[in-house]
Design a protein around this motif. Structure first.
Motif, short mmCIF file in Angstrom:
data_model
loop_
_atom_site.label_atom_id
_atom_site.label_comp_id
_atom_site.label_asym_id
_atom_site.label_seq_id
_atom_site.Cartn_x
_atom_site.Cartn_y
_atom_site.Cartn_z
N ARG A 117 3.89 8.74 11.75
CA ARG A 117 3.79 6.97 12.27
C ARG A 117 2.84 5.98 12.38
O ARG A 117 2.97 5.37 12.49
N ILE A 118 1.51 7.27 12.79
CA ILE A 118 0.52 5.88 12.31
C ILE A 118 0.04 5.76 10.87
O ILE A 118 -0.06 4.44 10.52
N ILE A 119 0.20 6.36 9.53
CA ILE A 119 0.09 6.53 8.92
C ILE A 119 1.80 4.85 8.56
O ILE A 119 1.00 4.36 7.40
N ALA A 120 2.55 5.35 8.97
CA ALA A 120 3.67 4.72 9.07
C ALA A 120 2.66 2.80 9.23
O ALA A 120 3.78 1.95 9.30
N GLY A 121 2.16 2.65 10.01
CA GLY A 121 1.51 1.97 10.65
C GLY A 121 0.47 1.03 10.01
O GLY A 121 0.31 -0.18 9.79
N TYR A 122 0.30 1.74 9.01
CA TYR A 122 -0.82 1.33 8.07
C TYR A 122 -0.44 0.74 6.99
O TYR A 122 -0.52 0.01 6.08
N ALA A 123 0.35 1.93 5.79
CA ALA A 123 0.96 1.55 4.55
C ALA A 123 2.04 1.44 4.83
O ALA A 123 3.52 1.10 5.53
N ASP A 124 2.65 1.08 2.96
CA ASP A 124 4.31 0.31 3.42
C ASP A 124 5.01 0.89 2.35
O ASP A 124 6.60 1.36 2.64
N ILE A 145 -4.08 4.39 -0.14
CA ILE A 145 -4.45 4.69 0.44
C ILE A 145 -4.49 6.31 0.50
O ILE A 145 -3.34 6.85 -0.02
N ASP A 148 3.09 12.15 14.03
CA ASP A 148 2.12 11.59 15.10
C ASP A 148 1.45 11.28 13.73
O ASP A 148 1.74 9.12 13.45
N THR A 149 1.30 11.73 12.90
CA THR A 149 0.26 11.31 11.61
C THR A 149 1.12 10.52 10.15
O THR A 149 1.02 9.52 10.50
N ILE A 201 0.84 -1.39 -0.14
CA ILE A 201 -0.11 0.07 0.05
C ILE A 201 0.66 1.55 -0.11
O ILE A 201 1.67 1.84 0.35
#
Lengths: 301, 301, 301
Positions: free
Chosen positions: B90-97, B69, B87-88, B41
């Motif tokens: 770190r969070i998005i890096a938890g979702y996407a590659d 996304i 923070d954003t 992603i």
């Protein structure tokens, strides 16, 4: 048909099943994804913006091999709202296999579910429920304390704005299914947990004491917002009690965890991020496998 | 981990590798796509709108078999910006590659890369760098003049607003890796190339002469905007020198090419579009294989 | 190259072919989807918002196994519009395999098609054409009355605002290809069908009589908007004639169908939704297989 509308809808058995599915989904997520939901479509209808929740749902669907259609227009007319929501839901349910809806109007997700021919997931409806957040919070706790599923005792302390913090309400409801989890609520009086969520044995106080800090397994922090207070003085009187920094966290047990639904402002200092107790970014990431489990559950997979 | 943050980060060998990968990706792109990045992603975080850059990135990821996304909310709060971006990310890096980020704040892409657990690509950050545009510009030149990779000589002339035109800055940096490429800079004095991007041998002038037109292999045109001038008179004095029409292009060599980062206003007449020198639409299209190469490169494929 | 620009472009044979394809696509849609368009991309350029039309197109492409890139920015500059649209189209056509465009400017879809290297589908351009809506309307009629393809007679009655209702214009054009379909037009005088869409044998009147209700096979309802009238009195004089409730529908034949392009306001009472004649939600859903057929047709599949 299974809809995900409220934290109240789940019994203990269902929660245990969902925790197990989330764990399986976590393995799939870590390895990339699956084609389990190939040709299936999730519609994300976000009439109230929330980047991280929407992208978490979309990531979950994509990791399951499904696809996304999305509407994020927040100008959705409020006039004759009820009718429009019903019609929109029926039309979108004709396109997609499952719908995640976010709206600032309490009850909208339930209305949508009544008119939908496909499962509806409540992605927050106003001051109402946020069940998927509560479930990912529970999953985060279970990852660190799996023995809770076998009724091991656990002390969970909620801190901050417990009156308006909807994630606290929904999560506390879920935790009531585990009789050996004891709940403590620390907040300014005017931000105390509403009566309807309290139980007789709950500890409740205004002070976040060292005793609380050292004996909690989980501390669930939320933000105390200035605008919730009648005047600046009453806000100033309590605000410093509800800030976490390295010194506060140093008092926590090493195996304890500090959670926060994010976004934070200043209630959790940046210096904490690298401490072993910090769990808020993992918490956010846990939303993906938890929502993968929920989507699959609703679709009977 | 490889991030794409600045045109300055590439050495000659890396540029040659990327040009070769872009060429391979072009073949894949022309034939439809590949499943190379199945289950991966890309998150496109565009806090500053840019339809064509965003869609170019998204097309690149989809042609590689990956998924998208996307967040395009431009109301991203600027207050306490640093923290929120961290923070954003770190969070998005938890979702996407992998993440492509665009922001009007210089340095945001670098900040994001410092907090990200996945590769970050800078899709422009304010008046700062636009490295992927520079690379697709270089790729466009290489497609017409592949012998440059073997150090054949080439004359590249930049025309227009060289002071504020970030694509000129980034591309000129890349071209410095090829010692036989000579650069010429034609602009009004007040829009001249900043000192930091100049080198001793560069030709610089205010006049776009026939001599320049007839001896350039590449002319890279940019727009001269009225609002850059202190008064209307000084703008009027130069504006007609920097407009291209059929007669101007007729003076160029037949094998020379005319580039422009687009969008144009009136600095390139529509009548040029069908002339053999016009390369700006191919240039835009080249963004897809170039970004396919960059995404694959960052993901170690 | 095949573009879908106007209801006028189709002859009888082409309509019959498209109806047959839509039926095949319906079977695929009901079973989930296909990988027919794997690696192909649809660009949805919606310069005028329309959630349901955009999501219908996107669903169609996803069910065909393709992917989506999308732009929904409505602030698209109107200044020097023509040029920008041409350039944007050429660039997007470099990314995608097919484009669906919606704009409030009549003729934009045609302009886009002239500059595009890939097929363009008109998803409504201002007060102009809405050919895909007309085709899905026709498909809806054909599903209930398939014998019309063999020239069985059918009575279709349009009701409401026939002057500004573009879906009425486009659909009536398509129905003219079937000589045994008779059209009736019921509207207030000032909202009557424009001359250019009328034919000699058409029945036209101001009153929605019981005779009309009982003898129609299809009633196509549209909304009468207050703002179309010179004053409140003239609106009030007619408004109640053009509202459907359970009693109105009870007069229709059992096998007759009631259509509406949606959204509705109050012209169709909610109590009708469950009656056997109500067909408007199926009609909306039929947009998916119809658009699947059109996308495949344009792409030569």
């Amino acid at each position: 048909m299974i809809h995900i509308l409220s934290a109240k809808q789940f019994d203990r058995a269902e929660l245990e099943y969902l925790m197990k599915r989330a764990q399986e989904m976590d393995t799939i997520f870590q390895s990339g994804g699956t084609d389990m939901l190939h040709h299936q479509i999730l519609a994300t209808l976000f009439y109230e913006p929330s980047t991280r929740t929407r992208l978490s749902f979309e990531t979950a669907m994509l990791r399951l091999g499904g696809q996304i259609i999305s509407e994020t227009d927040v100008t959705f007319s409020s006039q004759s709202k009820g009718e429009i929501l019903a019609d929109t839901t029926r039309i979108i349910a004709g396109y997609a296999d499952i719908i995640a809806i976010r709206s600032k109007n309490v009850g909208d997700a339930r209305i949508a579910s009544e008119f939908s021919s496909v499962p509806v997931i409540n992605a927050w409806d106003g001051s109402g429920e946020h069940p998927t957040q509560a479930l990912l919070d529970l999953y985060t706790i279970m990852k660190d304390f799996p023995e809770v599923l076998n009724d091991a005792p656990l002390r969970v302390t909620f801190v901050g704005d417990l009156r308006y913090g909807r994630t606290v309400h929904s999560l506390s409801l879920l935790l009531r299914n585990f009789p050996n989890i004891s709940l403590r609520f620390i907040s300014p009086d005017i931000l105390a947990l509403p009566e309807e969520y309290r139980m007789q044995n709950d500890f409740q106080d205004e002070a976040l004491t060292d005793e609380i800090l050292t004996t909690s397994d989980v501390i669930y922090m939320t933000r105390v917002q200035k605008e919730r207070f009648p005047d600046v003085e009453s806000y100033n009187a309590v605000k410093d009690r509800f800030l976490f920094d390295g010194k506060t966290v140093a008092k926590m047990q090493e195996k304890a965890i500090l959670m926060h639904p994010l976004p934070r402002v200043n209630e959790i200092a940046l210096e904490i991020d690298t401490l072993p107790q910090a769990r808020y970014f993992e918490q956010a990431k846990n939303g993906v496998p938890m929502r993968m489990a929920l989507i699959a559950y609703c679709l009977g997979k």
